[in-house]
Scaffold this motif. Structure first.
Motif, PDB file in Angstrom:
ATOM      1  N   PRO A 716      -3.908  28.358 -45.860  1.00  0.00           N
ATOM      2  CA  PRO A 716      -3.954  29.478 -44.913  1.00  0.00           C
ATOM      3  C   PRO A 716      -4.246  29.051 -43.481  1.00  0.00           C
ATOM      4  O   PRO A 716      -4.801  27.982 -43.210  1.00  0.00           O
ATOM      5  CB  PRO A 716      -5.079  30.358 -45.460  1.00  0.00           C
ATOM      6  CG  PRO A 716      -5.937  29.426 -46.240  1.00  0.00           C
ATOM      7  CD  PRO A 716      -5.014  28.394 -46.811  1.00  0.00           C
ATOM      8  N   ILE A 717      -3.865  29.920 -42.581  1.00  0.00           N
ATOM      9  CA  ILE A 717      -4.103  29.733 -41.150  1.00  0.00           C
ATOM     10  C   ILE A 717      -5.606  29.726 -40.870  1.00  0.00           C
ATOM     11  O   ILE A 717      -6.385  30.348 -41.586  1.00  0.00           O
ATOM     12  CB  ILE A 717      -3.403  30.869 -40.367  1.00  0.00           C
ATOM     13  CG1 ILE A 717      -3.452  30.623 -38.867  1.00  0.00           C
ATOM     14  CG2 ILE A 717      -4.029  32.224 -40.713  1.00  0.00           C
ATOM     15  CD1 ILE A 717      -2.629  31.650 -38.085  1.00  0.00           C
ATOM     16  N   GLY A 718      -6.024  28.992 -39.837  1.00  0.00           N
ATOM     17  CA  GLY A 718      -7.435  28.954 -39.480  1.00  0.00           C
ATOM     18  C   GLY A 718      -7.876  30.220 -38.778  1.00  0.00           C
ATOM     19  O   GLY A 718      -7.106  30.857 -38.058  1.00  0.00           O
ATOM     20  N   ASP A 719      -9.145  30.579 -38.980  1.00  0.00           N
ATOM     21  CA  ASP A 719      -9.686  31.756 -38.321  1.00  0.00           C
ATOM     22  C   ASP A 719      -9.903  31.464 -36.840  1.00  0.00           C
ATOM     23  O   ASP A 719     -10.183  30.330 -36.451  1.00  0.00           O
ATOM     24  CB  ASP A 719     -11.017  32.155 -38.975  1.00  0.00           C
ATOM     25  CG  ASP A 719     -11.389  33.585 -38.676  1.00  0.00           C
ATOM     26  OD1 ASP A 719     -11.820  33.858 -37.541  1.00  0.00           O
ATOM     27  OD2 ASP A 719     -11.247  34.421 -39.580  1.00  0.00           O
ATOM     28  N   LYS A 720      -9.783  32.500 -35.995  1.00  0.00           N
ATOM     29  CA  LYS A 720      -9.888  32.292 -34.551  1.00  0.00           C
ATOM     30  C   LYS A 720     -11.303  31.940 -34.110  1.00  0.00           C
ATOM     31  O   LYS A 720     -11.513  31.082 -33.262  1.00  0.00           O
ATOM     32  CB  LYS A 720      -9.410  33.534 -33.805  1.00  0.00           C
ATOM     33  CG  LYS A 720      -7.898  33.696 -33.785  1.00  0.00           C
ATOM     34  CD  LYS A 720      -7.501  34.851 -32.868  1.00  0.00           C
ATOM     35  CE  LYS A 720      -5.983  34.961 -32.770  1.00  0.00           C
ATOM     36  NZ  LYS A 720      -5.574  36.066 -31.872  1.00  0.00           N
ATOM     37  N   TYR A 721     -12.283  32.633 -34.662  1.00  0.00           N
ATOM     38  CA  TYR A 721     -13.628  32.503 -34.116  1.00  0.00           C
ATOM     39  C   TYR A 721     -14.654  32.006 -35.131  1.00  0.00           C
ATOM     40  O   TYR A 721     -15.616  31.346 -34.762  1.00  0.00           O
ATOM     41  CB  TYR A 721     -14.106  33.856 -33.568  1.00  0.00           C
ATOM     42  CG  TYR A 721     -13.137  34.464 -32.585  1.00  0.00           C
ATOM     43  CD1 TYR A 721     -12.969  33.905 -31.323  1.00  0.00           C
ATOM     44  CD2 TYR A 721     -12.371  35.572 -32.930  1.00  0.00           C
ATOM     45  CE1 TYR A 721     -12.066  34.443 -30.419  1.00  0.00           C
ATOM     46  CE2 TYR A 721     -11.478  36.128 -32.041  1.00  0.00           C
ATOM     47  CZ  TYR A 721     -11.323  35.556 -30.783  1.00  0.00           C
ATOM     48  OH  TYR A 721     -10.427  36.088 -29.902  1.00  0.00           O
ATOM     49  N   PHE A 722     -14.462  32.299 -36.400  1.00  0.00           N
ATOM     50  CA  PHE A 722     -15.450  31.940 -37.399  1.00  0.00           C
ATOM     51  C   PHE A 722     -15.077  30.618 -38.052  1.00  0.00           C
ATOM     52  O   PHE A 722     -13.922  30.375 -38.384  1.00  0.00           O
ATOM     53  CB  PHE A 722     -15.569  33.037 -38.458  1.00  0.00           C
ATOM     54  CG  PHE A 722     -16.025  34.348 -37.899  1.00  0.00           C
ATOM     55  CD1 PHE A 722     -17.349  34.549 -37.570  1.00  0.00           C
ATOM     56  CD2 PHE A 722     -15.122  35.372 -37.692  1.00  0.00           C
ATOM     57  CE1 PHE A 722     -17.765  35.755 -37.043  1.00  0.00           C
ATOM     58  CE2 PHE A 722     -15.520  36.588 -37.164  1.00  0.00           C
ATOM     59  CZ  PHE A 722     -16.860  36.775 -36.838  1.00  0.00           C
ATOM     60  N   PHE A 723     -16.111  29.788 -38.241  1.00  0.00           N
ATOM     61  CA  PHE A 723     -15.910  28.486 -38.856  1.00  0.00           C
ATOM     62  C   PHE A 723     -15.822  28.680 -40.362  1.00  0.00           C
ATOM     63  O   PHE A 723     -16.801  29.050 -41.019  1.00  0.00           O
ATOM     64  CB  PHE A 723     -17.087  27.572 -38.511  1.00  0.00           C
ATOM     65  CG  PHE A 723     -16.685  26.140 -38.352  1.00  0.00           C
ATOM     66  CD1 PHE A 723     -16.484  25.603 -37.092  1.00  0.00           C
ATOM     67  CD2 PHE A 723     -16.494  25.330 -39.450  1.00  0.00           C
ATOM     68  CE1 PHE A 723     -16.115  24.274 -36.936  1.00  0.00           C
ATOM     69  CE2 PHE A 723     -16.128  24.005 -39.298  1.00  0.00           C
ATOM     70  CZ  PHE A 723     -15.939  23.474 -38.033  1.00  0.00           C
ATOM     71  N   ALA A 724     -14.655  28.459 -40.929  1.00  0.00           N
ATOM     72  CA  ALA A 724     -14.491  28.571 -42.375  1.00  0.00           C
ATOM     73  C   ALA A 724     -15.213  27.406 -43.056  1.00  0.00           C
ATOM     74  O   ALA A 724     -15.701  26.488 -42.401  1.00  0.00           O
ATOM     75  CB  ALA A 724     -13.010  28.560 -42.732  1.00  0.00           C
ATOM     76  N   SER A 725     -15.303  27.463 -44.367  1.00  0.00           N
ATOM     77  CA  SER A 725     -15.949  26.371 -45.099  1.00  0.00           C
ATOM     78  C   SER A 725     -15.322  25.037 -44.716  1.00  0.00           C
ATOM     79  O   SER A 725     -14.104  24.870 -44.767  1.00  0.00           O
ATOM     80  CB  SER A 725     -15.805  26.582 -46.607  1.00  0.00           C
ATOM     81  OG  SER A 725     -16.262  25.440 -47.304  1.00  0.00           O
ATOM     82  N   LEU A 726     -16.153  24.091 -44.325  1.00  0.00           N
ATOM     83  CA  LEU A 726     -15.651  22.808 -43.850  1.00  0.00           C
ATOM     84  C   LEU A 726     -14.942  22.017 -44.944  1.00  0.00           C
ATOM     85  O   LEU A 726     -14.236  21.055 -44.654  1.00  0.00           O
ATOM     86  CB  LEU A 726     -16.805  21.982 -43.281  1.00  0.00           C
ATOM     87  CG  LEU A 726     -17.572  22.611 -42.117  1.00  0.00           C
ATOM     88  CD1 LEU A 726     -18.670  21.684 -41.646  1.00  0.00           C
ATOM     89  CD2 LEU A 726     -16.649  22.927 -40.965  1.00  0.00           C
ATOM     90  N   LEU A 727     -15.146  22.403 -46.193  1.00  0.00           N
ATOM     91  CA  LEU A 727     -14.548  21.658 -47.294  1.00  0.00           C
ATOM     92  C   LEU A 727     -13.359  22.387 -47.919  1.00  0.00           C
ATOM     93  O   LEU A 727     -12.774  21.900 -48.880  1.00  0.00           O
ATOM     94  CB  LEU A 727     -15.598  21.381 -48.375  1.00  0.00           C
ATOM     95  CG  LEU A 727     -16.824  20.588 -47.924  1.00  0.00           C
ATOM     96  CD1 LEU A 727     -17.746  20.346 -49.095  1.00  0.00           C
ATOM     97  CD2 LEU A 727     -16.421  19.267 -47.290  1.00  0.00           C
ATOM     98  N   GLU A 728     -13.008  23.550 -47.392  1.00  0.00           N
ATOM     99  CA  GLU A 728     -11.925  24.316 -47.996  1.00  0.00           C
ATOM    100  C   GLU A 728     -10.736  24.509 -47.062  1.00  0.00           C
ATOM    101  O   GLU A 728      -9.590  24.501 -47.498  1.00  0.00           O
ATOM    102  CB  GLU A 728     -12.440  25.703 -48.433  1.00  0.00           C
ATOM    103  CG  GLU A 728     -13.534  25.657 -49.489  1.00  0.00           C
ATOM    104  CD  GLU A 728     -13.049  25.109 -50.813  1.00  0.00           C
ATOM    105  OE1 GLU A 728     -11.835  25.150 -51.072  1.00  0.00           O
ATOM    106  OE2 GLU A 728     -13.891  24.632 -51.596  1.00  0.00           O
TER     107      GLU A 728
END
Length: 840
Positions: A716-728
């Protein structure tokens, strides 16, 4: 294999400290006991260049051209060592050095640098003698008694008393009864308040166990008695294997307590970390003992402060009274350890008492804790069975939780204080009342009474304590789902739960709802049975129709994008179990139907929020498939309770294999594919440098004869502002990647835990920590290459009795599909106190 080759290549890119071209040597500098020597100097003879080791003895030295070199390694308190090497063109060699202690040099340097304070000579002699005391025993067995208690501070008690007194005064003033208060009634109320005050003023646990040790570092505890009062979350050292306070090791890994290892005052190069001062000397049992003050040279989260007692002649530690800086503590605001040692048969020095004092805050509450551990009845060099230790660190006997007061009277290593006796008497009396059938029936009757707040907000619960079962019905608020695809839905949910004395558990959950705009019914029901608590054995089933995400772990902003939703019918069963220690298996069988939501009617509001917010159109299809997930963690440590097993983790990686097969022409199934995925994941504690976590994942479809849209692999595309799980996820990936081809995904993050800015006083006061990381996604056949790196600052905050880590990150990325704009992102995660780790 191509996949393994690509994994190796990417890992090399992550070694940022390695030179891109030329020659290099790298490795560790140790003492003769294998303990790292921080800040050792590694230089090239006859050349004015070199490097200094990190806190955990790591060095890296680069060379411009191949040649013959003489490498010289020096450290305060150690004998110099030199080695001639020949480096070939583009050769990267790993060399570890072992230095011998030079106590004479250490003492001489100490005396000159510190105005001849005799404490330095005593410490130098203790360092020279520590090998004898550290390696004095091959094995032992002893009895341990542990008592941990936590008291609410007097300030908090007075605050509670003030509130109660004010309430009592208001009640008295508002009363229209002018008759005098009944003195007997007032006395009764005062007694009840005193009892409640005492009962709620303390948390406590008592443990009796036998401890078994075999050199160099194997421990196993048999817990024979366990008695607890109140909440155990804030109590420290209620498990003897929690942390090992061995001051004869150079770096003390107290990961359950502190973020980084602590430098022992008897570290081979301790004078670089500490200042020592002789406070006094006195004769104890015909032996002269020196009391030495230990002060860190610089503020940090890896050093002790306090006092240590060294015996003349043997130069052994006989007593310790040391504290840790607040900045490195995970849960406590203050922590202190005391130890006492005694000689056994005039030759062996054995630990007899260990005491911990700790403080913590949780909002307006303040807690003061103390744990006392006594060691007795030593048996020296017992003979253990061949596989006695293995990976099982502790066993709790079947009757450990049922020991009565007579047992505890004869098995306490430390007498209870008068306050502790009164506390236990009150708590035991309350326990006898609250665990009587009559009391439980009355409480259950009150709890099962339906209240307005339950109907509106919390939900309705009916419990049956005798049969250990519970029914739950959702609240009015839970009936409404306003953001479902296709508009608002109204429904109802409920659950059933039953638990047996054997720790076996059965649960049933369900929900059914109705879409107002599209007039369709959906529902999902699931059940599970935990049939083998000791080996995490489960069987379960799911059935239902519901809306589901197509791309899991998608950006938060994409949750309202219709293109990422579908309707799914699902019926499936699963079985999972630990087959042997560290080896877990999950097997699933599913029959699914996937439908596009393009035929739904949608409201106009979300059309204004997003451009081109149209669902993906695809043909409805059926899928009969099965998957198997195998996970193996070598040497996984665990604790055995009477009816269950508790996993403690491992220093080794977790290796996982996932295989999914789609079957054609079975109950109208129109899929035919095979998918294989491999994964390696590990947390690595790099001494005082911090903690690294990596995850390497690779997969591919082995067969794609009939592969439908939803069956593809989604990134999936990265979120604009929130840091998604660094391992996922990939943080700045600007488009969702859909593929049926071979791929490789790598994620890496390193938390320095204060290591980089530990010596910058102004920055250190902010308690900000640096974090670095990188990620990559490679799909060779599509010629897709994505690489990102980030640097950030984090701050850990304690909210009540939980810890949260807030982060601000600057992320940059490159992709062969186009330029990607760097971005600032935010993150928050919660510390898992049970497993003692963060998510990443």
């Amino acid at each position: 294999m191509k996949l393994l080759s690509r994994i190796s290549s990417f890992l090399l890119l992550l070694l940022l400290t390695s030179p891109l071209l030329g020659q290099s040597i790298s490795g560790h500098v140790y003492d003769t006991d294998g303990q790292p020597i921080p800040f050792a100097a590694v230089s090239v003879k006859y050349e004015e260049r070199g490097t200094t080791c990190t806190n955990d003895g790591v060095y890296n030295l680069s060379f411009n051209q191949p040649n013959q070199y003489t490498i010289v390694v020096t450290a305060v308190g150690f004998k110099n060592k030199s080695l001639e090497i020949i480096l070939k063109n583009n050769e990267d060699r790993v060399l570890d050095f072992y230095l011998e202690t030079d106590a004479i040099q250490l003492e001489a340097v100490s005396v000159v640098a510190n105005k001849k304070d005799p404490a330095y000579g005593i410490i130098a002699s203790a360092i020279k003698a520590k090998r004898q005391w550290r390696n004095q025993l091959d094995a032992f067995t002893c009895s341990m008694y542990i008592r941990a208690k936590e008291i609410i501070s007097e300030k908090e008690k007075r605050r509670r008393e003030k509130i109660k007194n004010q309430a009592k005064l208001q009640e008295k003033n508002s009363s229209t009864n002018e008759e005098a208060d009944d003195p007997l009634e007032e006395k009764k109320k005062a007694q009840e308040e005193a009892i409640n005050k005492l009962a709620n003023s303390m948390n406590m646990a008592e443990i009796r166990l036998s401890r078994h040790f075999k050199a160099p570092n194997l421990y196993k505890d048999i817990r024979e008695g366990y008695k607890k009062y109140g909440d155990q979350e804030g109590l420290y050292y209620i498990q003897a294997n929690e942390d090992d306070f061995d001051f004869y090791t150079n770096l003390m890994d107290l990961y359950g307590l502190n973020e980084v290892p602590l430098v022992s005052p008897l570290h081979a190069a301790s004078i670089l970390t500490y200042k020592f001062k002789l406070i006094s000397s006195e004769v104890v049992d015909d032996k002269l003992e020196y009391k030495i003050k230990v002060t860190p040279r610089k503020k940090g989260n890896a050093s002790w402060r306090g006092y240590i007692w060294i015996q003349e002649g043997s130069f052994a530690i006989v007593k310790v009274d040391l504290g840790i800086s607040k900045s490195g503590l995970l849960f406590y605001d203050d922590f202190n350890v005391k130890q006492e040692y005694k000689f056994h048969n005039d030759s062996l020095l054995l630990l007899t008492r260990q005491e911990f004092d700790y403080k913590a805050k949780a909002g307006s509450k303040k807690f003061v804790g103390k744990t006392i551990a006594t060691f007795s009845d030593y048996i020296i060099n017992p003979i253990f069975e061949k596989r006695f230790f293995k990976n099982e660190l502790m066993v709790t006997t079947q009757d450990a939780y049922e020991k009565d007061s007579l047992y505890w009277q004869g098995n306490r290593g430390q007498k209870l204080t008068l306050e502790e006796q009164r506390f236990q008497f009150v708590k035991d009396s309350i326990y006898a009342i609250t665990h009587s059938d009559h009391y439980k029936d009355s409480i259950e009757l009150a709890d099962n009474e339906i209240k307005l707040l339950d109907i509106l907000w919390q939900g309705i619960t009916f419990s049956d304590w005798r049969k250990k079962r519970r029914y739950f019905f959702g609240s009015a608020l839970s009936m409404v789902n306003p953001v479902a695809p296709g508009g608002m839905r109204l429904g109802y949910n409920g659950a059933y739960f039953k638990k047996w004395e054997s720790e076996k558990i059965f649960s049933l959950n369900g929900r059914i709802d109705y879409g107002l705009r599209n007039e369709n019914i959906q529902g999902l029901f699931s059940t599970s049975y935990k049939y083998d608590p000791m080996h995490f054995g489960y069987i379960g089933a799911h059935i239902g129709r519901f809306y589901n995400l197509i791309a899991q772990n998608d950006a938060v902003t994409n949750l309202l994008q219709r293109a990422n939703w579908m309707e799914q019918d699902y019926i499936g069963i699963y079985w999972k179990r630990e087959l042997f220690n560290g080896f877990d298996l999950t097997w699933r069988w599913r029959y699914e139907t996937f439908r596009s939501i393009s035929n739904l009617q949608f409201g106009e509001l979300t059309n204004d929020w997003f451009e081109n917010n149209d669902p993906i159109a695809f043909d409805t299809y059926h899928s009969f498939n099965s998957s198997i997930n195998i996970s193996y963690t070598p040497f996984r440590k665990f604790i055995t309770e009477p009816r269950k097993k508790v996993i403690l983790g491992s220093k080794w990686p977790t290796f996982s294999l996932y295989y999914k097969k789609g079957f054609k022409d079975i109950v109208n199934s129109n899929v035919d594919f095979d998918y294989l995925e491999l994964e390696v994941k590990q947390d690595i504690r790099i001494s005082t440098i911090g903690t690294s976590t990596y995850k390497i994942q690779g997969g591919q479809f082995l067969n794609t004869k009939k592969l439908n849209y939803v069956d593809y692999k989604f990134f999936p595309i990265g979120d604009k502002y929130f840091f998604a799980s660094l391992l996922e996820s990939m943080q700045l990936q600007d488009t969702t990647i859909i593929t049926a081809e071979e791929y490789l995904k790598v994620n890496y993050v390193h938390h320095f835990n204060g290591a980089l800015i530990n010596y910058l006083p102004l920055i250190k006061k902010t308690r900000l920590h640096v974090v670095l990381g990188a990620g990559s996604l490679i799909i060779p056949q599509s010629d897709y290459q994505y690489l990102e790196a980030f640097v950030g600052i984090e701050r850990t905050v304690r909210i009540q009795r939980s810890r949260y880590r807030f982060g601000l990150f600057f992320v940059g990325a490159q992709s062969n599909l186009g330029d990607i704009t760097p971005r600032l992102k935010f993150a928050i995660q919660r510390y898992d106190a049970r497993n003692k780790n963060w998510e990443y």
